[in-house]
Design a protein around this motif. Structure first.
Motif, mmCIF file in Angstrom:
data_model
loop_
_atom_site.group_PDB
_atom_site.id
_atom_site.type_symbol
_atom_site.label_atom_id
_atom_site.label_comp_id
_atom_site.label_asym_id
_atom_site.label_seq_id
_atom_site.Cartn_x
_atom_site.Cartn_y
_atom_site.Cartn_z
ATOM 1 N N ARG A 28 -7.556 -1.090 -3.860
ATOM 2 C CA ARG A 28 -8.788 -2.014 -3.757
ATOM 3 C C ARG A 28 -8.286 -3.484 -4.053
ATOM 4 O O ARG A 28 -7.095 -3.792 -4.497
ATOM 5 C CB ARG A 28 -9.697 -1.835 -4.849
ATOM 6 C CG ARG A 28 -9.224 -1.958 -6.243
ATOM 7 C CD ARG A 28 -10.344 -1.608 -7.115
ATOM 8 N NE ARG A 28 -10.093 -1.984 -8.693
ATOM 9 C CZ ARG A 28 -10.811 -2.141 -9.489
ATOM 10 N NH1 ARG A 28 -11.972 -2.172 -9.293
ATOM 11 N NH2 ARG A 28 -10.478 -2.108 -10.749
ATOM 12 N N TYR A 42 -8.529 -8.874 5.579
ATOM 13 C CA TYR A 42 -8.538 -7.367 4.782
ATOM 14 C C TYR A 42 -9.183 -6.731 5.575
ATOM 15 O O TYR A 42 -8.849 -5.285 5.679
ATOM 16 C CB TYR A 42 -9.158 -7.694 3.570
ATOM 17 C CG TYR A 42 -8.532 -8.810 2.602
ATOM 18 C CD1 TYR A 42 -7.165 -8.763 2.636
ATOM 19 C CD2 TYR A 42 -9.056 -9.439 1.790
ATOM 20 C CE1 TYR A 42 -6.604 -9.862 1.671
ATOM 21 C CE2 TYR A 42 -8.667 -10.349 0.715
ATOM 22 C CZ TYR A 42 -7.393 -10.643 0.856
ATOM 23 O OH TYR A 42 -6.608 -11.418 -0.011
ATOM 24 N N ARG A 43 -10.355 -6.976 6.410
ATOM 25 C CA ARG A 43 -10.811 -6.099 7.244
ATOM 26 C C ARG A 43 -9.991 -5.316 8.382
ATOM 27 O O ARG A 43 -10.007 -4.379 8.777
ATOM 28 C CB ARG A 43 -12.515 -6.596 7.928
ATOM 29 C CG ARG A 43 -13.538 -6.852 6.895
ATOM 30 C CD ARG A 43 -14.555 -7.422 7.677
ATOM 31 N NE ARG A 43 -15.437 -8.045 6.687
ATOM 32 C CZ ARG A 43 -16.694 -7.368 6.166
ATOM 33 N NH1 ARG A 43 -16.803 -5.948 6.376
ATOM 34 N NH2 ARG A 43 -17.439 -7.807 5.330
ATOM 35 N N GLU A 103 -15.681 -6.275 -3.768
ATOM 36 C CA GLU A 103 -14.553 -5.222 -3.745
ATOM 37 C C GLU A 103 -14.454 -4.714 -2.494
ATOM 38 O O GLU A 103 -15.196 -4.369 -1.952
ATOM 39 C CB GLU A 103 -14.835 -4.198 -4.783
ATOM 40 C CG GLU A 103 -13.663 -3.152 -4.809
ATOM 41 C CD GLU A 103 -14.080 -1.834 -5.686
ATOM 42 O OE1 GLU A 103 -13.210 -1.382 -6.597
ATOM 43 O OE2 GLU A 103 -14.919 -1.074 -5.319
ATOM 44 N N PHE A 104 -13.110 -4.943 -2.033
ATOM 45 C CA PHE A 104 -12.683 -4.137 -0.758
ATOM 46 C C PHE A 104 -11.917 -3.014 -1.238
ATOM 47 O O PHE A 104 -10.954 -3.255 -1.803
ATOM 48 C CB PHE A 104 -12.092 -5.171 0.093
ATOM 49 C CG PHE A 104 -13.023 -6.046 0.808
ATOM 50 C CD1 PHE A 104 -12.764 -6.185 2.349
ATOM 51 C CD2 PHE A 104 -13.916 -6.894 0.535
ATOM 52 C CE1 PHE A 104 -13.418 -6.953 3.100
ATOM 53 C CE2 PHE A 104 -14.914 -7.503 1.245
ATOM 54 C CZ PHE A 104 -14.625 -7.789 2.568
ATOM 55 N N VAL A 105 -12.111 -1.858 -0.349
ATOM 56 C CA VAL A 105 -11.131 -0.688 -0.503
ATOM 57 C C VAL A 105 -10.507 -0.223 0.456
ATOM 58 O O VAL A 105 -11.391 -0.102 1.761
ATOM 59 C CB VAL A 105 -12.174 0.377 -1.215
ATOM 60 C CG1 VAL A 105 -11.623 1.764 -1.620
ATOM 61 C CG2 VAL A 105 -12.712 -0.130 -2.724
ATOM 62 N N LEU A 106 -9.564 0.652 0.452
ATOM 63 C CA LEU A 106 -8.803 1.040 1.390
ATOM 64 C C LEU A 106 -8.512 3.016 1.001
ATOM 65 O O LEU A 106 -7.955 2.867 -0.003
ATOM 66 C CB LEU A 106 -7.507 0.693 1.896
ATOM 67 C CG LEU A 106 -6.832 1.341 2.820
ATOM 68 C CD1 LEU A 106 -7.474 1.291 4.328
ATOM 69 C CD2 LEU A 106 -5.302 0.713 3.073
ATOM 70 N N GLU A 107 -9.240 3.576 1.494
ATOM 71 C CA GLU A 107 -9.104 4.873 0.918
ATOM 72 C C GLU A 107 -7.715 5.716 1.636
ATOM 73 O O GLU A 107 -7.651 5.388 2.711
ATOM 74 C CB GLU A 107 -10.500 5.763 1.317
ATOM 75 C CG GLU A 107 -11.616 5.196 0.652
ATOM 76 C CD GLU A 107 -11.926 5.584 -0.922
ATOM 77 O OE1 GLU A 107 -11.210 6.103 -1.395
ATOM 78 O OE2 GLU A 107 -12.695 4.703 -1.346
ATOM 79 N N ARG A 116 -6.636 5.558 -3.731
ATOM 80 C CA ARG A 116 -7.139 4.169 -3.044
ATOM 81 C C ARG A 116 -6.607 2.964 -3.487
ATOM 82 O O ARG A 116 -5.872 2.993 -4.674
ATOM 83 C CB ARG A 116 -8.625 4.114 -3.051
ATOM 84 C CG ARG A 116 -9.282 3.810 -4.293
ATOM 85 C CD ARG A 116 -10.824 3.888 -4.618
ATOM 86 N NE ARG A 116 -10.996 2.885 -5.764
ATOM 87 C CZ ARG A 116 -12.210 2.233 -5.636
ATOM 88 N NH1 ARG A 116 -13.232 2.356 -4.730
ATOM 89 N NH2 ARG A 116 -12.504 1.487 -6.906
ATOM 90 N N PHE A 144 -9.300 -2.475 5.234
ATOM 91 C CA PHE A 144 -10.123 -2.673 4.014
ATOM 92 C C PHE A 144 -11.579 -2.712 4.371
ATOM 93 O O PHE A 144 -11.704 -3.486 5.306
ATOM 94 C CB PHE A 144 -9.715 -3.818 2.949
ATOM 95 C CG PHE A 144 -8.520 -3.471 2.157
ATOM 96 C CD1 PHE A 144 -8.345 -3.159 0.924
ATOM 97 C CD2 PHE A 144 -7.097 -3.480 2.680
ATOM 98 C CE1 PHE A 144 -7.336 -2.969 0.258
ATOM 99 C CE2 PHE A 144 -6.099 -3.086 2.024
ATOM 100 C CZ PHE A 144 -6.207 -2.701 0.667
ATOM 101 N N VAL A 194 0.728 -1.139 0.136
ATOM 102 C CA VAL A 194 0.074 -0.122 0.156
ATOM 103 C C VAL A 194 1.039 1.304 0.056
ATOM 104 O O VAL A 194 0.741 2.226 -0.761
ATOM 105 C CB VAL A 194 -0.995 -0.144 1.264
ATOM 106 C CG1 VAL A 194 -1.883 1.360 1.351
ATOM 107 C CG2 VAL A 194 -2.149 -1.043 1.024
ATOM 108 N N SER A 220 -16.815 -1.995 -0.746
ATOM 109 C CA SER A 220 -17.198 -0.643 -1.405
ATOM 110 C C SER A 220 -18.525 -0.941 -1.723
ATOM 111 O O SER A 220 -19.315 0.173 -1.989
ATOM 112 C CB SER A 220 -16.406 -0.563 -2.642
ATOM 113 O OG SER A 220 -16.747 -1.679 -3.484
#
Length: 188
Positions: A143, A157-158, A181-185, A141, A162, A131, A165
């Motif tokens: 993903r 991932y959580r 889809e999992f996202v980290l902003e 971001r 993440f 990342v 989304s």
């Protein structure tokens, strides 16, 4: 290069001369009991690829690449404990599923930690390095996609930060199955 857990691991980008070890780790990942949920290729297909494929992969996702980065965790004895790869996706392009890419973003693929190295924070260290590389490249971001039935990966991932989304796509191996889809902003 990052050190983790009392110098137990060195987390680093792969190098072009690591290509044989890149292949070995990938083949081991494809033997994992949940590989059918986590990876789009089979062991047989990957094993049949020529050395030139793996050499190219080590160059295009290794040190010096600006479009992809494979990060590995190396133990004190030189063995590889796990890996994460991050691809750069450019805004204005179309992704692998046919959706427009709206942000310059990192896309995490190829996540694997050997079973004997799980549960000790290694996955967090691999993601931290991957990342950070994406942020250095101006990603807004990062993903990833995870199979709806891969609860172990979703939990990991959580824990890293993440979150889903809301985007759900068909699993390329079986359209009746879904990937989330999992996202980290990026925090400003």
């Amino acid at each position: 290069m990052n050190l983790l857990a009392g110098n137990k691991y060195v987390v680093r980008a792969i190098r072009p001369d690591d290509w044989e070890r890149v292949k070995e780790l990938r083949l081991d990942a494809l033997r994992d009991p949940v590989a059918h949920l986590a990876f789009l290729e089979t062991y047989e297909n990957a094993a049949a690829k020529p050395g030139s494929f793996w050499q190219d992969r080590a160059v295009t996702s290794g040190e010096g690449s600006t479009t992809a980065r494979q990060v590995i965790a190396e133990t004190a004895d030189g063995s590889w404990a796990g890996s994460v790869t991050v691809l750069v996706e450019e805004a204005g392009t179309t992704d692998w599923a046919g959706y427009p890419v709206e942000h310059r973003q990192g896309h995490v693929v190829g996540v694997f930690v050997r079973p004997e190295h799980r549960g000790n924070g290694l996955i967090e260290a691999l993601f931290e390095a991957g990342v950070a590389w994406a942020w250095e490249r101006g990603a807004e971001r990062v993903r990833l996609f995870v199979h709806e039935d891969n609860a172990r990966a979703q939990a990991a991932y959580r824990k890293i930060g993440f979150a889903p989304s809301g985007l759900v796509v068909s699993f390329s191996k079986d359209e009746a199955e879904k990937e989330l889809e999992f996202v980290l902003e990026r925090s400003v």
